[in-house]
Design an enzyme around this catalytic site. Structure first.
Site, PDB file in Angstrom:
ATOM      1  N   GLY A 210       0.812  -1.200   0.000  1.00 27.92           N
ATOM      2  CA  GLY A 210       0.000   0.000   0.000  1.00 27.92           C
ATOM      3  C   GLY A 210       0.852   1.259   0.000  1.00 27.92           C
ATOM      4  O   GLY A 210       2.038   1.228  -0.366  1.00 27.92           O
ATOM      5  N   GLU A 252       2.588  10.849 -13.287  1.00 28.58           N
ATOM      6  CA  GLU A 252       1.513  10.720 -14.295  1.00 28.58           C
ATOM      7  C   GLU A 252       0.218  10.601 -13.503  1.00 28.58           C
ATOM      8  O   GLU A 252      -0.048   9.554 -12.897  1.00 28.58           O
ATOM      9  CB  GLU A 252       1.729   9.455 -15.141  1.00 28.58           C
ATOM     10  N   LEU A 253      -0.607  11.657 -13.516  1.00 28.51           N
ATOM     11  CA  LEU A 253      -1.686  11.761 -12.518  1.00 28.51           C
ATOM     12  C   LEU A 253      -3.081  11.764 -13.163  1.00 28.51           C
ATOM     13  O   LEU A 253      -3.259  11.337 -14.287  1.00 28.51           O
ATOM     14  CB  LEU A 253      -1.440  12.995 -11.658  1.00 28.51           C
ATOM     15  N   CYS A 286      -7.405   7.132 -16.965  1.00 27.42           N
ATOM     16  CA  CYS A 286      -7.054   8.538 -16.694  1.00 27.42           C
ATOM     17  C   CYS A 286      -7.494   9.460 -17.826  1.00 27.42           C
ATOM     18  O   CYS A 286      -7.812  10.622 -17.608  1.00 27.42           O
ATOM     19  CB  CYS A 286      -5.555   8.657 -16.474  1.00 27.42           C
ATOM     20  N   PHE A 382     -13.702   8.781 -12.544  1.00 24.46           N
ATOM     21  CA  PHE A 382     -13.102   7.446 -12.640  1.00 24.46           C
ATOM     22  C   PHE A 382     -14.184   6.373 -12.648  1.00 24.46           C
ATOM     23  O   PHE A 382     -14.083   5.335 -11.975  1.00 24.46           O
ATOM     24  CB  PHE A 382     -12.077   7.218 -11.523  1.00 24.46           C
TER      25      PHE A 382
END
Ligand code: NAD
Length: 486
Positions: A210, A252-253, A286, A382
């Site tokens: 995590g 990379e968001l 994304c 999303f």
């Protein structure tokens, strides 16, 4: 290749499949059925330290391996994806809830990433520079060292391999931390493929875990570069921690991509593109179309046809049924999607399709007349949710498209492609597709976003990958040492 007796309940550390320190495991859950598919090892921050030490050791000899041998490993890996297609795709469908078409696309991109990366070891590694001195002056690209790759659950194979393959090819060691919900597709498969391809032990290690494992990777002194793909809030934390430790982070968001339909567009074509861009892979991409901006003259027809299309799309278990949409990854994500939809209705958006779910199966949803502050329009959902807003001229379209902080992908539909390109020049975005929707990926194209969608660094293609995974060194050579005033 994916025989569970090799990896079940284990992590890959120092070239072996071993228990994590503490012996903890994750259960791999099939979202479509809730069934357990197996166990993966649950790494701890201690495992990160041990992996980084192994990686530092392994990286030196890997970087010194002849370039032709490194390239051969990448080429063999590229071939092996299709040799093991059934197993890899089977896991992708069941573990992630991808429809078979998506799993096949991921497999093709994984192979293409390896073949593209196979060209990097022999790529010119430097330049000869002009110099005012009697000497040879060279800039040389050298491996960054140990690269940490942190990837999300949604398209785990592509989003891991697009950093793993070029980083390895350029002589780095890699520690891969996939999301625990997709650690087989986004981790075990990659390590097993590279084992079979002959990558030396310890050059690629796998630590499912995590946020705490991601944090340990980001702050470990032996990890020099982080390639992170995930949400904007987590990316901010990774960027801050990397900055404190003076290391590079490629971020990379998230995105909330706009899709503009101009008045000269064919409305049926536009709706087909829009449905794919909004609903493919349950909208868990994304680049998913988040904001549908449609010219007044086509607006009513667009809303009606998109809603009709959404109503017809079958949603269900992609492992057993022929469906267009599979399940959402888990209840937390489903509840987040539903809260954004109901919040948008409360804000005044008109629900014209979907908005309901059965377990993790969320119906493709269309919200018309979205106020610009409706949460499903203003934020990244999303999920399979299309928010539609009208515009009356190009200035208004630009104003709508440029609002918000994201800048990942942009789609424009018009019969006049040049006009589309001119319009795109007014809208900041890392990726633009004229006469296509926003979801696209090719291994040789520089992929990345602007604003809160990323730091502007790119994955994809030789130039972007060399920038991402090497350091530059300046070297000079002289026949005779120079003399100095003292
Ligand atoms: P997330 O940010 O919660 O998790 C992504 C990864 O980061 C996981 O492996 C997670 O364990 C790890 N992580 C979380 N907190 C961390 C921390 N503080 N330090 C280090 N690692 C940490 O993302 P998610 O919600 O699971 O994934 C979906 C998001 O990813 C969406 O916002 C989507 O737009 C984005 N995404 C971006 C791209 C891109 O290329 N721009 C591609 C796919 C997904």
């Amino acid at each position: 290749m994916l025989d569970t007796s090799v990896w079940s309940g284990r992590i890959s550390l120092g070239g072996d499949w071993v228990e994590a320190s503490g012996g903890a495991t994750y259960t791999v859950v099939e979202p479509a059925t809730g069934e357990s598919l197996g166990q993966v090892g649950k790494a701890s921050p201690d495992d990160v330290r041990r992996a980084a030490q192994h990686a530092t050791e392994a990286q030196r000899s890997w970087a010194a391996t002849p370039h032709s041998e490194r390239a051969a490993v990448l080429r063999r890996a590229g071939d092996l994806w299709h040799a093991h297609a059934e197993e890899v795709m089977g896991w992708n469908v069941r573990e992630v809830g991808a429809v078979p078409g998506m799993a096949g696309f991921s497999l093709d991109v994984a192979a293409a990433e390896c073949f593209e990366a196979a060209a990097l070891p022999s790529y010119a590694a430097g330049k000869v520079l002009a110099t005012d001195q009697p000497r040879l002056s060279i800039s040389q690209r050298v491996p960054a060292g140990v690269v940490g790759v942190i990837s999300p659950f949604n398209v785990p194979l592509i989003l891991s391999i697009r950093a793993v393959a070029p980083a390895l090819a350029l002589g780095n060691a890699v520690i891969l931390k996939p999301d625990p919900r997709s650690a087989v597709t986004g981790g075990v498969t990659i390590v097993r493929i590279f084992e079979e391809a002959g990558l030396p032990a310890g050059v690629l290690q796998l630590l499912p875990g995590g946020a705490e494992v991601g944090e340990a990777l980001t702050t470990d002194p032996d990890v020099r570069v982080i390639a992170f793909t995930g949400s904007t809030p987590a990316g901010r934390k990774v960027g801050e921690a990397a900055g404190r430790h003076l290391k590079r982070a490629h971020l990379e968001l998230g995105g909330n991509s706009a899709f503009l339909v101009l008045e000269d567009a064919d409305v049926d074509q536009a709706v087909n593109l829009a449905a794919w861009g909004a609903f493919f892979h349950q909208g868990q991409i994304c680049m998913t179309v988040g904001r549908h901006l449609v010219h007044d003259s086509l607006y009513d027809a667009y809303v009606e046809k998109l809603a009709a299309k959404a109503d017809q799309l079958p949603v269900g278990n992609p492992a057993t049924d022929d469906v267009a949409l599979g399940p959402i990854i888990d209840e937390a994500q489903r509840d987040k999607i539903h809260a954004l939809v109901t919040g948008s209705q409360q804000a005044g958006a008109r629900l014209v399709a979907g908005g309901t779910y059965d377990g993790l199966f969320y119906r493709p949803t269309v919200l018309a007349d979205s106020p610009v502050d409706a949460p499903a329009y203003a934020e990244e959902v999303f999920g399979p949710v299309a928010s539609v807003v009208r515009f009356s001229d190009l200035d208004e379209a630009v104003k709508l498209a440029t609002a918000g902080d994201y800048g990942l992908s942009l789609g424009i539909v018009t019969r006049d492609a040049m006009r589309g390109l001119e319009l795109a020049a007014r809208i900041p975005s890392g990726i633009v597709h004229v006469n296509d929707q926003t979801v696209n990926d090719e291994a040789n194209a520089p992929f990345g976003g602007l604003g809160v969608s990323g730091t502007g660094s790119r994955h994809g293609g030789a130039e972007a990958n060399i920038d991402a995974f090497t350091e530059t060194r300046w070297i000079t050579l002289r026949s005779e040492p120079p003399t100095f005033p003292f």
